[in-house]
Design a protein around this motif. Structure first.
Motif, PDB file in Angstrom:
ATOM      1  N   ARG A   1       0.549   7.868  -1.007  1.00  0.00           N
ATOM      2  CA  ARG A   1       0.276   6.774  -1.951  1.00  0.00           C
ATOM      3  C   ARG A   1       0.789   7.081  -3.365  1.00  0.00           C
ATOM      4  O   ARG A   1       1.522   6.276  -3.945  1.00  0.00           O
ATOM      5  CB  ARG A   1      -1.217   6.438  -1.956  1.00  0.00           C
TER       6      ARG A   1
ATOM      7  N   GLU B   1       8.686  -2.825  -7.357  1.00  0.00           N
ATOM      8  CA  GLU B   1       7.285  -3.074  -7.043  1.00  0.00           C
ATOM      9  C   GLU B   1       7.046  -2.509  -5.652  1.00  0.00           C
ATOM     10  O   GLU B   1       7.997  -2.328  -4.878  1.00  0.00           O
ATOM     11  CB  GLU B   1       6.981  -4.572  -7.058  1.00  0.00           C
ATOM     12  N   TYR B   2       5.784  -2.270  -5.312  1.00  0.00           N
ATOM     13  CA  TYR B   2       5.521  -1.747  -3.974  1.00  0.00           C
ATOM     14  C   TYR B   2       4.156  -2.188  -3.475  1.00  0.00           C
ATOM     15  O   TYR B   2       3.281  -2.573  -4.240  1.00  0.00           O
ATOM     16  CB  TYR B   2       5.631  -0.218  -3.952  1.00  0.00           C
ATOM     17  N   ARG B   3       4.009  -2.125  -2.155  1.00  0.00           N
ATOM     18  CA  ARG B   3       2.728  -2.363  -1.502  1.00  0.00           C
ATOM     19  C   ARG B   3       2.598  -1.297  -0.423  1.00  0.00           C
ATOM     20  O   ARG B   3       3.534  -1.049   0.331  1.00  0.00           O
ATOM     21  CB  ARG B   3       2.676  -3.761  -0.901  1.00  0.00           C
ATOM     22  N   PHE B   4       1.426  -0.716  -0.336  1.00  0.00           N
ATOM     23  CA  PHE B   4       1.206   0.445   0.521  1.00  0.00           C
ATOM     24  C   PHE B   4       0.260   0.116   1.664  1.00  0.00           C
ATOM     25  O   PHE B   4      -0.861  -0.335   1.441  1.00  0.00           O
ATOM     26  CB  PHE B   4       0.610   1.571  -0.336  1.00  0.00           C
ATOM     27  N   ASN B   5       0.734   0.328   2.878  1.00  0.00           N
ATOM     28  CA  ASN B   5      -0.066   0.250   4.094  1.00  0.00           C
ATOM     29  C   ASN B   5      -0.781  -1.088   4.296  1.00  0.00           C
ATOM     30  O   ASN B   5      -1.943  -1.139   4.676  1.00  0.00           O
ATOM     31  CB  ASN B   5      -1.073   1.398   4.173  1.00  0.00           C
ATOM     32  N   ASP B   6      -0.061  -2.161   4.081  1.00  0.00           N
ATOM     33  CA  ASP B   6      -0.602  -3.482   4.385  1.00  0.00           C
ATOM     34  C   ASP B   6      -0.154  -3.845   5.798  1.00  0.00           C
ATOM     35  O   ASP B   6       1.050  -3.860   6.083  1.00  0.00           O
ATOM     36  CB  ASP B   6      -0.092  -4.520   3.384  1.00  0.00           C
TER      37      ASP B   6
ATOM     38  N   ASP C   1       2.904  -5.988   6.788  1.00  0.00           N
ATOM     39  CA  ASP C   1       4.258  -5.508   6.556  1.00  0.00           C
ATOM     40  C   ASP C   1       4.785  -4.617   7.684  1.00  0.00           C
ATOM     41  O   ASP C   1       5.877  -4.078   7.583  1.00  0.00           O
ATOM     42  CB  ASP C   1       4.319  -4.719   5.241  1.00  0.00           C
TER      43      ASP C   1
ATOM     44  N   ILE D   1       5.358   0.837   4.098  1.00  0.00           N
ATOM     45  CA  ILE D   1       5.445   0.865   2.635  1.00  0.00           C
ATOM     46  C   ILE D   1       6.554  -0.104   2.261  1.00  0.00           C
ATOM     47  O   ILE D   1       7.695   0.051   2.696  1.00  0.00           O
ATOM     48  CB  ILE D   1       5.762   2.266   2.090  1.00  0.00           C
ATOM     49  N   THR D   2       6.210  -1.104   1.476  1.00  0.00           N
ATOM     50  CA  THR D   2       7.153  -2.147   1.093  1.00  0.00           C
ATOM     51  C   THR D   2       7.558  -1.968  -0.361  1.00  0.00           C
ATOM     52  O   THR D   2       6.700  -1.820  -1.233  1.00  0.00           O
ATOM     53  CB  THR D   2       6.516  -3.539   1.283  1.00  0.00           C
TER      54      THR D   2
ATOM     55  N   GLY E   1       4.083 -12.001   0.088  1.00  0.00           N
ATOM     56  CA  GLY E   1       3.006 -11.146   0.586  1.00  0.00           C
ATOM     57  C   GLY E   1       2.314 -11.776   1.697  1.00  0.00           C
ATOM     58  O   GLY E   1       1.455 -11.573   2.357  1.00  0.00           O
TER      59      GLY E   1
END
Length: 122
Positions: free
Chosen positions: A78, A91-96, A99, A110-111, A122
Motif C-alpha cells: 500500500r 492517481e491510484y486505487r488499491f485492492n478494490d 478492478d 492496483i489501479t 470507479g
C-alpha cells in the motif's frame, strides 16, 4: 476486463508485454527509463499488468493500468503504491475488487491512472 473497459469508456490495449511497461502511462517529464527494466524498488507492484486507452484512439497512449501483483502482505504494498503514484503524477486505487482483471489466489488489483487525461469512474 471488458467490464472495466466498458465502465471507464476505454479499451484494453491488447498487449501482454512486460508487466513493468507502464512508462507510457507516466507523464513524459516524469518518466524514468529505468522503470521498465528495473525490478528494484517498485518491482513488487507490477505483475499481470493490463493497460487501457481511450476508445477509437489507434495511436493514443494508455491512460489507465491495472496491475495484479501477488501480495502476501498488503501493508507492504500500500505505501509503495502511494509512493509510485506520487512520484510519477498518477492517481491510484488499491485492492478494490471491482478492478480485478487477473484472478489468482494471492493477487490484488492496483489501479493507476492519469487524472489529467481520464475521468476515473470507479
Amino acid at each position: 476486463m471488458n467490464e472495466i473497459a466498458d465502465r471507464e469508456g476505454l479499451i484494453w490495449d491488447g498487449h501482454y508485454g512486460s508487466p513493468y511497461d507502464v512508462n507510457e502511462l507516466i507523464p513524459k517529464e516524469l518518466r524514468d527509463d529505468r522503470l521498465s527494466s528495473d525490478r528494484g524498488h517498485f518491482g513488487a507492484l507490477f505483475d499481470h499488468t493490463k493497460r487501457f486507452k481511450p476508445r477509437g484512439s489507434g495511436a493514443k497512449k494508455p491512460v489507465l493500468a491495472i496491475s495484479s501483483p501477488y501480495a502476501f502482505d498488503e501493508d507492504d504494498l500500500r505505501p509503495l503504491a502511494a509512493e509510485f503514484a506520487e512520484r510519477f503524477g498518477l492517481e491510484y486505487r488499491f485492492n478494490d475488487p471491482r478492478d480485478r482483471v487477473y484472478v489468482a489466489e494471492g493477487t490484488i488489483p492496483i489501479t493507476f491512472w492519469r487524472a489529467d487525461l481520464h475521468d476515473f469512474v470507479g
